[in-house]
Design an enzyme around this catalytic site. Structure first.
Site, short mmCIF file in Angstrom:
data_model
loop_
_atom_site.label_atom_id
_atom_site.label_comp_id
_atom_site.label_asym_id
_atom_site.label_seq_id
_atom_site.Cartn_x
_atom_site.Cartn_y
_atom_site.Cartn_z
N HIS A 9 -45.73 11.58 -14.89
CA HIS A 9 -46.84 12.16 -15.64
C HIS A 9 -46.52 12.26 -17.13
O HIS A 9 -45.36 12.17 -17.56
CB HIS A 9 -47.17 13.56 -15.11
CG HIS A 9 -46.01 14.50 -15.23
ND1 HIS A 9 -45.67 15.14 -16.41
CD2 HIS A 9 -45.09 14.91 -14.31
CE1 HIS A 9 -44.60 15.89 -16.21
NE2 HIS A 9 -44.23 15.78 -14.94
N GLU A 84 -43.56 17.65 -7.51
CA GLU A 84 -42.19 17.82 -8.00
C GLU A 84 -41.41 18.73 -7.03
O GLU A 84 -42.00 19.45 -6.21
CB GLU A 84 -42.22 18.44 -9.40
CG GLU A 84 -40.86 18.62 -10.07
CD GLU A 84 -40.08 17.33 -10.20
OE1 GLU A 84 -39.53 16.87 -9.17
OE2 GLU A 84 -39.99 16.80 -11.32
#
Length: 210
Positions: A9, A84
């Site tokens: 990202h 994550e």
């Protein structure tokens, strides 16, 4: 064969500050949005076609995937398994703060970076277990996966059969591209950020921040 384009990202305010994010749902900074649009423009201009777009459901990945979806005409599939690593009690802390509060964790993770759990959170081995399941469930084809640095490092270890420390040696910058063939176990590129470098100055920097 699955050709995986693993994209980290764009930058978040917490990335810039050096804070642990984990599952905390931080959005992109203005710089992160610019990075995302540059990445989308690069993917749209490349000679490859893509068969699918997958994304973590955390906002920083969703906002990175959005311009890619628009540029390529793909509908993102959001999957919690490629979030994550869950950083537990470290979330929101600077590294210096975490070292003061959790010195035993930092000693342990140096000795065993793969199996040591974050205080109240996951280990890299825990993360890899859900990443492995995600990889196995993917269809064949050339697939974009918008995700996080820890997920990409776990995928590198799994796909390339690396030892318990080698996965730490890769630099996975924001909006970098890592291309892997699975299950063949080959890396085509790791951490490619050409769209952020000098030759890419002609790419879009004007982003609508709405």
């Amino acid at each position: 064969m699955k050709e995986l384009w693993l994209l980290r990202h764009g930058e978040t305010p917490w990335n810039a500050e050096g804070r642990f994010q984990g599952h905390y749902d931080v959005g992109l900074s203005p710089e992160g949005l610019r990075q995302a649009y540059r990445l989308a423009e690069r993917l749209a201009a490349c000679r490859h076609s893509f068969d699918g777009l997958y994304s973590s459901d955390l906002q920083r990945a969703v906002l990175t995937a959005r311009p890619i979806a628009e540029a390529l005409g793909l509908t993102p599939v959001y999957d919690r398994r490629i979030r994550e690593i869950y950083a537990g009690e470290l979330q929101g802390l600077l590294r210096s703060e975490s070292e003061l509060r959790y010195p035993e964790f930092h000693r342990a993770v140096q000795l065993d970076p793969w199996n040591t759990k974050r205080p109240g959170g996951e280990s890299m081995a825990d993360l890899a277990a859900r990443v492995q399941e995600f990889l196995d469930d993917l269809p064949e084809g050339r697939l974009i996966v918008v995700t996080h640095g820890g997920v990409i490092r776990a995928a590198l270890k799994l796909v390339l059969h690396l030892d318990n420390g080698a996965w730490r040696r890769f630099q996975i910058q924001n909006t970098s591209i890592t291309r892997l063939l699975y299950p063949e176990g080959m890396a085509l590129s790791v951490g490619d950020v050409g769209h952020l470098e000098a030759w890419a100055e002609g790419l879009t920097d004007e982003v609508v921040l709405s």
